[in-house]
Design a protein around this motif. Sequence first.
Motif, mmCIF file in Angstrom:
data_model
loop_
_atom_site.group_PDB
_atom_site.id
_atom_site.type_symbol
_atom_site.label_atom_id
_atom_site.label_comp_id
_atom_site.label_asym_id
_atom_site.label_seq_id
_atom_site.Cartn_x
_atom_site.Cartn_y
_atom_site.Cartn_z
ATOM 1 N N GLY A 198 0.791 -1.215 0.000
ATOM 2 C CA GLY A 198 0.000 0.000 0.000
ATOM 3 C C GLY A 198 0.826 1.268 0.000
ATOM 4 N N PHE A 199 0.359 2.240 0.780
ATOM 5 C CA PHE A 199 1.017 3.539 0.811
ATOM 6 C C PHE A 199 2.416 3.445 1.393
ATOM 7 N N GLY A 200 2.629 2.560 2.343
ATOM 8 C CA GLY A 200 3.972 2.395 2.907
ATOM 9 C C GLY A 200 4.986 2.005 1.855
ATOM 10 N N ASP A 201 4.601 1.106 0.976
ATOM 11 C CA ASP A 201 5.463 0.697 -0.131
ATOM 12 C C ASP A 201 5.812 1.896 -1.002
ATOM 13 N N LYS A 202 4.817 2.732 -1.307
ATOM 14 C CA LYS A 202 5.056 3.909 -2.155
ATOM 15 C C LYS A 202 5.966 4.918 -1.450
ATOM 16 N N ASN A 254 5.533 7.389 10.518
ATOM 17 C CA ASN A 254 4.552 6.509 11.144
ATOM 18 C C ASN A 254 3.393 6.306 10.177
ATOM 19 N N ASN A 255 3.445 5.205 9.449
ATOM 20 C CA ASN A 255 2.439 4.920 8.433
ATOM 21 C C ASN A 255 1.530 3.749 8.811
ATOM 22 N N ALA A 256 1.980 2.859 9.677
ATOM 23 C CA ALA A 256 1.192 1.671 10.020
ATOM 24 C C ALA A 256 -0.171 2.069 10.563
ATOM 25 N N MET A 289 -6.955 7.123 -1.081
ATOM 26 C CA MET A 289 -5.880 6.740 -1.989
ATOM 27 C C MET A 289 -6.209 5.382 -2.598
ATOM 28 N N ASP A 290 -5.710 5.153 -3.774
ATOM 29 C CA ASP A 290 -6.009 3.916 -4.492
ATOM 30 C C ASP A 290 -5.099 2.788 -4.001
ATOM 31 N N THR A 291 -5.438 2.259 -2.821
ATOM 32 C CA THR A 291 -4.707 1.132 -2.232
ATOM 33 C C THR A 291 -5.717 0.100 -1.759
ATOM 34 N N VAL A 324 -15.550 5.990 -5.081
ATOM 35 C CA VAL A 324 -15.108 7.312 -4.619
ATOM 36 C C VAL A 324 -13.845 7.724 -5.378
ATOM 37 N N PRO A 325 -13.625 9.028 -5.563
ATOM 38 C CA PRO A 325 -12.395 9.485 -6.222
ATOM 39 C C PRO A 325 -11.186 9.207 -5.337
ATOM 40 N N LYS A 326 -10.136 8.687 -5.955
ATOM 41 C CA LYS A 326 -8.954 8.292 -5.182
ATOM 42 C C LYS A 326 -7.686 8.893 -5.776
ATOM 43 N N SER A 327 -6.806 9.325 -4.896
ATOM 44 C CA SER A 327 -5.509 9.846 -5.313
ATOM 45 C C SER A 327 -4.549 8.701 -5.594
ATOM 46 N N ASP A 328 -3.587 8.964 -6.457
ATOM 47 C CA ASP A 328 -2.510 8.018 -6.716
ATOM 48 C C ASP A 328 -1.569 8.052 -5.513
ATOM 49 N N PRO A 329 -1.374 6.937 -4.802
ATOM 50 C CA PRO A 329 -0.528 6.960 -3.607
ATOM 51 C C PRO A 329 0.921 7.352 -3.887
ATOM 52 N N ALA A 330 1.408 7.058 -5.080
ATOM 53 C CA ALA A 330 2.774 7.465 -5.426
ATOM 54 C C ALA A 330 2.873 8.981 -5.499
ATOM 55 N N ASP A 331 1.837 9.623 -6.035
ATOM 56 C CA ASP A 331 1.809 11.085 -6.095
ATOM 57 C C ASP A 331 1.753 11.686 -4.696
#
Length: 236
Positions: free
Chosen positions: A16-20, A76-78, A175-177, A186-193
């Motif tokens: 997910g977002f942590g990976d990005k 702190n993302n977890a 976010m799209d995760t 729902v509209p989702k942001s690109d987590p990499a962005d």
Amino acid sequence: MTVHGSVALVTGSNRGFGDKLVRALLDTGASKVYATARDPKKVTIEGAVPLALDVTDPDSVRAAAEQAQDVTLLINNAGTDARASVLEGDLADFRNDYETNVLGTLSVTRQFAPILARNGGGAVLNVLSAVSWLTFPDVASYTASRAASWSVTNSLRLALREQGTLVSALHVAFMDTDFTSHLPDVPKSDPADVARLALKALDEGSHEILADEITKQIKSGLSQDLSALYPELAQH
């Protein structure tokens, strides 16, 4: 805070977002990135340093801090979302969300604060949410934990100011995760962005990072009548 050349540690970074975030840190020129997960074997990002960490286990948190004495940037993302409702949800789900999202963030930051101080101050980035300021009864366990996370973040910001540690909060709506896979419409942001935006804002010394228009609108609604955030209240 300069992300380039920093030594970063990211919690919950096996997906997910942590990976990005880990990938964005490496792309931005961080000199080392500890990618943590309960099972570090699940971290497969080339160039990252896998590290075992369960933010709800004090022994695990201490062990991670002992192995990562060079950290200058803590992210702190977890997080977890039991999606328990306010009236019928199991209180155990409320405790689990609070244990991870609030106390886990606090526990990790407490352990790493002296390390950051010894390494020049550095920065802490807490990944929060637009629902730090908005709630929905059906997912009250998560929204309540994020509101508490925001309060704890503000306290940490004041407490760590004298040691030169920047404490920042990232607020984002969707976010799209896999974390939002149950919300297909729902509209989702690109987590990499969002990851790149967050690191750029850290470089600029931002205390609070609002990642999208939905988040900005919700934050601005705090200064208005409560019906601005909850239109249904205007009907009564």
